[in-house]
Design a protein around this motif. Structure first.
Motif, PDB file in Angstrom:
ATOM      1  N   PHE A 186       0.845  -1.198   0.000  1.00  0.00           N
ATOM      2  CA  PHE A 186       0.000   0.000   0.000  1.00  0.00           C
ATOM      3  C   PHE A 186       0.880   1.247   0.000  1.00  0.00           C
ATOM      4  N   LEU A 187       0.252   2.395  -0.073  1.00  0.00           N
ATOM      5  CA  LEU A 187       0.938   3.685   0.016  1.00  0.00           C
ATOM      6  C   LEU A 187       0.556   4.359   1.325  1.00  0.00           C
ATOM      7  N   VAL A 188       1.510   5.112   1.889  1.00  0.00           N
ATOM      8  CA  VAL A 188       1.217   5.928   3.075  1.00  0.00           C
ATOM      9  C   VAL A 188       1.648   7.365   2.809  1.00  0.00           C
ATOM     10  N   THR A 189       0.902   8.287   3.351  1.00  0.00           N
ATOM     11  CA  THR A 189       1.230   9.700   3.153  1.00  0.00           C
ATOM     12  C   THR A 189       0.784  10.526   4.351  1.00  0.00           C
ATOM     13  N   ASP A 190       1.465  11.651   4.559  1.00  0.00           N
ATOM     14  CA  ASP A 190       1.021  12.620   5.564  1.00  0.00           C
ATOM     15  C   ASP A 190       0.427  13.847   4.879  1.00  0.00           C
ATOM     16  N   GLY A 191       0.214  13.724   3.578  1.00  0.00           N
ATOM     17  CA  GLY A 191      -0.298  14.843   2.790  1.00  0.00           C
ATOM     18  C   GLY A 191       0.798  15.602   2.071  1.00  0.00           C
ATOM     19  N   TRP A 192       2.051  15.399   2.504  1.00  0.00           N
ATOM     20  CA  TRP A 192       3.184  16.085   1.887  1.00  0.00           C
ATOM     21  C   TRP A 192       4.139  15.110   1.200  1.00  0.00           C
ATOM     22  N   ILE A 193       4.378  13.986   1.873  1.00  0.00           N
ATOM     23  CA  ILE A 193       5.303  12.998   1.330  1.00  0.00           C
ATOM     24  C   ILE A 193       4.608  11.644   1.309  1.00  0.00           C
ATOM     25  N   THR A 194       4.914  10.860   0.292  1.00  0.00           N
ATOM     26  CA  THR A 194       4.289   9.544   0.130  1.00  0.00           C
ATOM     27  C   THR A 194       5.373   8.477   0.014  1.00  0.00           C
ATOM     28  N   TYR A 195       5.158   7.358   0.687  1.00  0.00           N
ATOM     29  CA  TYR A 195       6.098   6.234   0.609  1.00  0.00           C
ATOM     30  C   TYR A 195       5.358   4.952   0.235  1.00  0.00           C
ATOM     31  N   ASP A 196       6.061   4.079  -0.498  1.00  0.00           N
ATOM     32  CA  ASP A 196       5.596   2.707  -0.664  1.00  0.00           C
ATOM     33  C   ASP A 196       5.723   1.995   0.669  1.00  0.00           C
ATOM     34  N   ALA A 197       4.777   1.110   0.951  1.00  0.00           N
ATOM     35  CA  ALA A 197       4.836   0.319   2.175  1.00  0.00           C
ATOM     36  C   ALA A 197       4.500  -1.128   1.852  1.00  0.00           C
ATOM     37  N   VAL A 198       5.208  -2.050   2.513  1.00  0.00           N
ATOM     38  CA  VAL A 198       4.916  -3.472   2.387  1.00  0.00           C
ATOM     39  C   VAL A 198       4.769  -4.035   3.799  1.00  0.00           C
ATOM     40  N   ALA A 199       3.784  -4.898   3.985  1.00  0.00           N
ATOM     41  CA  ALA A 199       3.548  -5.505   5.302  1.00  0.00           C
ATOM     42  C   ALA A 199       3.425  -7.015   5.095  1.00  0.00           C
ATOM     43  N   PHE A 200       4.497  -7.735   5.408  1.00  0.00           N
ATOM     44  CA  PHE A 200       4.507  -9.176   5.187  1.00  0.00           C
ATOM     45  C   PHE A 200       3.599  -9.892   6.186  1.00  0.00           C
ATOM     46  N   ARG A 201       2.920 -10.916   5.678  1.00  0.00           N
ATOM     47  CA  ARG A 201       1.988 -11.741   6.456  1.00  0.00           C
ATOM     48  C   ARG A 201       0.862 -10.913   7.093  1.00  0.00           C
ATOM     49  N   GLN A 202       0.498  -9.820   6.435  1.00  0.00           N
ATOM     50  CA  GLN A 202      -0.603  -8.997   6.939  1.00  0.00           C
ATOM     51  C   GLN A 202      -1.665  -8.754   5.864  1.00  0.00           C
ATOM     52  N   GLY A 203      -1.755  -9.723   4.942  1.00  0.00           N
ATOM     53  CA  GLY A 203      -2.768  -9.625   3.889  1.00  0.00           C
ATOM     54  C   GLY A 203      -4.184  -9.666   4.425  1.00  0.00           C
ATOM     55  N   HIS A 204      -4.352 -10.099   5.696  1.00  0.00           N
ATOM     56  CA  HIS A 204      -5.693 -10.178   6.308  1.00  0.00           C
ATOM     57  C   HIS A 204      -6.360  -8.802   6.393  1.00  0.00           C
ATOM     58  N   TRP A 205      -5.574  -7.734   6.320  1.00  0.00           N
ATOM     59  CA  TRP A 205      -6.170  -6.393   6.369  1.00  0.00           C
ATOM     60  C   TRP A 205      -7.090  -6.144   5.164  1.00  0.00           C
ATOM     61  N   MET A 206      -6.847  -6.837   4.054  1.00  0.00           N
ATOM     62  CA  MET A 206      -7.714  -6.637   2.887  1.00  0.00           C
ATOM     63  C   MET A 206      -9.125  -7.141   3.177  1.00  0.00           C
ATOM     64  N   GLU A 207      -9.206  -8.222   3.935  1.00  0.00           N
ATOM     65  CA  GLU A 207     -10.514  -8.774   4.294  1.00  0.00           C
ATOM     66  C   GLU A 207     -11.174  -7.940   5.390  1.00  0.00           C
ATOM     67  N   ALA A 208     -10.355  -7.533   6.369  1.00  0.00           N
ATOM     68  CA  ALA A 208     -10.901  -6.759   7.497  1.00  0.00           C
ATOM     69  C   ALA A 208     -11.194  -5.319   7.095  1.00  0.00           C
ATOM     70  N   GLY A 209     -10.463  -4.827   6.097  1.00  0.00           N
ATOM     71  CA  GLY A 209     -10.602  -3.439   5.683  1.00  0.00           C
ATOM     72  C   GLY A 209      -9.528  -2.579   6.296  1.00  0.00           C
ATOM     73  N   LEU A 210      -8.539  -2.176   5.504  1.00  0.00           N
ATOM     74  CA  LEU A 210      -7.443  -1.349   6.008  1.00  0.00           C
ATOM     75  C   LEU A 210      -7.975   0.052   6.303  1.00  0.00           C
ATOM     76  N   PRO A 211      -7.840   0.535   7.540  1.00  0.00           N
ATOM     77  CA  PRO A 211      -8.345   1.872   7.873  1.00  0.00           C
ATOM     78  C   PRO A 211      -7.698   2.955   7.008  1.00  0.00           C
ATOM     79  N   LYS A 212      -8.426   4.045   6.814  1.00  0.00           N
ATOM     80  CA  LYS A 212      -7.891   5.145   6.014  1.00  0.00           C
ATOM     81  C   LYS A 212      -6.771   5.877   6.731  1.00  0.00           C
ATOM     82  N   GLU A 213      -6.837   5.900   8.077  1.00  0.00           N
ATOM     83  CA  GLU A 213      -5.760   6.516   8.861  1.00  0.00           C
ATOM     84  C   GLU A 213      -5.245   5.493   9.860  1.00  0.00           C
ATOM     85  N   VAL A 214      -3.911   5.346   9.901  1.00  0.00           N
ATOM     86  CA  VAL A 214      -3.316   4.311  10.755  1.00  0.00           C
ATOM     87  C   VAL A 214      -2.067   4.845  11.449  1.00  0.00           C
TER      88      VAL A 214
END
Length: 566
Positions: free
Chosen positions: A508-536
């Protein structure tokens, strides 16, 4: 028994102003990182970040002078020598290192690595008798033997000289061998107590070569094997261990050992930038697979083989075995999870079954400990005996717990977080009850959720690419010298998608509104089913990702919480 649903984050204590002033040469985030590692002055920081290769004198190890004298006598008089190793990466690396060293000095040497399934761990009386019949005059153990009292006595009775070199914790009584080298034995003043088995073997090699003033075939002789075994055995990467692994990584990256170079290619690793993580998750599992499913001799042969065609066959064999090992581990873990539910213990997990592969029980115990954050004991029932492996958590010293039940077992030994034992089947029920009682006393009142420790909390916008050059200075990282973890809060997520086999991982991507980074979270694909929050809030490592020859900055996210969560 429920799997761990949440983890506790623990931010490091803030650096005091006077120490921040003392470390003012470094950027603010790095001052905190250094302080977290016990560094409080510029002098300490420079010594830690640029340590050189000033290894301790091997002659400081208790009994080393006698060991060198006996080995050189055997070499000079062409006495047949056997290096007797363990079947894990540490033991196999140590065996290869000392065989290579003794051959270099002109000795008549062979390797003996016991079969896990037929002989079990460590020295055994039948093997010693076999070696004696083969004409062996001197046996040198590596990574095993420190608790082999009966076996050492048997060697003495059959006229077989025995030198034990080991790094495990001894019993109160030291085996009656000709000489015992172990930094943990009473009376030993060697400064580095946490050497791996291959680290102890390297000290013997150093002492032998120094005594003979032998010119090394290459500058970093043996250090690639030291790095391999030390990282694989998960000993602390501090003190001399860190120096040894640092130097060993340089040797590995040179690619001088053809077998390891080919194995790295099979694991799709960039040898020129090889890291401790690459060893732990790429090389070590493939080398361990042979001993877990069949015999560790293939791994040993790969380390010393020079014929390209033979190396290719060995690498293919190990890669195939590693895939088979992964399949068996998954199947056994599923069965083990059924068994622990039936057992119903709260503070410690037990799973014993006749169908279990004894070479994989340690991996399954590790998976259970990771999933449930409890000490786990997994064993193979074979007739009247049970052979088991244990994995634990920092709050529970598993080997001390086994020591308290020593009267029930045939053999046992290990470290704080990992151990193994053999027991008669009819004593297993009592062992479970006693271990469960010890676990309840030590863990019953604790919040048994894993703790993730973070070095620095930082707004995403203050994360800078220049940080990476400072993070590289901490390497090699590992146990007791961990990678740096950051926390950033209230970041927005977007473009989330599952990746990898069965969608196990999250990109996924993360941003603070000014800078954006690629992010990878291994073994956390379950967030797709649960719904990844918009703010984390995220806890992560900051790293350079290399893919298909292209480099990009990314956040390797270890844990995700909804913004403002606990």
């Amino acid at each position: 028994m429920q799997k761990v649903a949440s983890k506790r984050w623990k931010l490091a204590e803030k650096i005091p102003p006077e120490i921040e002033q003392a470390l003012s040469y470094y950027p603010a985030f790095f001052r905190q990182v250094l302080y977290n590692r016990g560094i409080t002055s510029t002098e300490q920081a420079m010594a830690f970040l640029s340590p050189g290769e000033d290894f301790h004198d091997p002659m400081m190890l208790l009994n080393m002078a006698g060991v060198v004298e006996r080995l050189l006598y055997a070499i000079d008089h062409h006495e047949p020598i056997a290096v007797y190793g363990d079947y894990d990466v540490d033991g196999v690396s140590a065996t290869a290192l000392l065989v290579e060293t003794i051959q270099l000095l002109g000795g008549n040497v062979t390797a003996y690595i016991p079969n896990r399934f037929e002989e079990g761990y460590g020295l055994n009386i039948e093997a010693l008798g076999h070696l004696r019949e083969q004409g062996i005059r001197l046996v040198l153990t590596v990574d095993c033997g420190i608790r082999s009292l009966q076996e050492a006595e048997h060697a003495r009775q059959i006229g077989l000289d025995l030198i034990i070199s080991d790094h495990h914790h001894p019993l109160d009584e030291i085996p009656p061998a000709n000489f015992v080298i172990c930094p943990k034995q009473n009376g030993d003043e060697y400064p580095e107590k946490n050497l791996a088995g291959v680290g102890v073997a390297y000290k013997i090699a150093q002492a032998l070569l120094r005594q003979r003033r032998k010119e090394l075939p290459r500058e970093g002789f043996g250090l690639d094997l030291v790095a391999l075994g030390t990282v694989a055995d998960v000993v602390p990467l501090t003190g001399e261990n860190r120096l040894l692994v640092r130097a060993g990584l340089k040797e590995l990256r040179r690619g001088g050992r053809t077998g390891l170079r080919s194995l790295a290619q099979a694991a799709r690793l960039n040898l020129g930038a090889l890291s401790t993580s690459d060893i732990g998750f790429g090389l070590a599992p493939r080398l361990n697979a042979a001993g877990r499913l069949e015999s560790a001799l293939a791994s040993y042969q790969l380390l010393l083989e020079r014929d390209i065609q033979q190396i290719g066959m060995l690498v293919q064999h190990l890669d195939d075995q590693n895939r088979e090992r992964q399949k068996i581990t998954t199947e056994m873990q599923k069965r083990a999870e059924e068994l622990i539910q039936e057992e119903g213990f709260e503070e410690i997990l037990f799973a014993f079954d006749e169908s279990f592969n004894p070479g994989v029980v340690g991996l399954v115990a590790g998976k259970l400990t990771e999933s449930y954050y409890r000490p786990a004991v997994v064993g193979h029932i074979n007739g009247e005996y049970v052979r088991a492996s244990c994995r634990s958590i920092p709050a529970f010293h598993i080997t001390q717990a086994l020591d308290a039940c020593a009267d029930l077992m045939v053999h046992h030994g290990g470290h704080a977080l990992a151990a193994g034992f053999t027991i008669h089947r009819d004593r297993l029920a009592e062992l479970k009850q006693r271990l469960a009682k010890i676990a309840f006393e030590q863990l019953g009142d604790l919040d048994l959720r894993p703790v993730l420790r973070a070095d620095v909390e930082i707004p995403l916008g203050e994360l800078h690419p220049e940080f990476l050059k400072y993070l590289y200075l901490l390497e090699p990282t590992g146990m007791d010298n961990p990678e740096v973890f950051f926390v950033s809060r209230n970041v927005r997520t977007s473009n989330a998608r599952a990746i990898g086999a069965d969608g196990k991982h999250l990109k996924f991507l993360v941003t603070d509104g000014w800078i954006t980074y690629d992010a990878v979270a291994f073994r956390q694909g379950h967030w797709m089913e649960a719904g990844l929050p918009k703010e984390v809030d995220i806890l992560y490592r900051f790293e350079m990702n290399t893919f298909n020859g292209r480099e990009s900055l990314q956040l390797n996210v270890v844990d995700i919480k909804p913004a403002g969560g606990d």
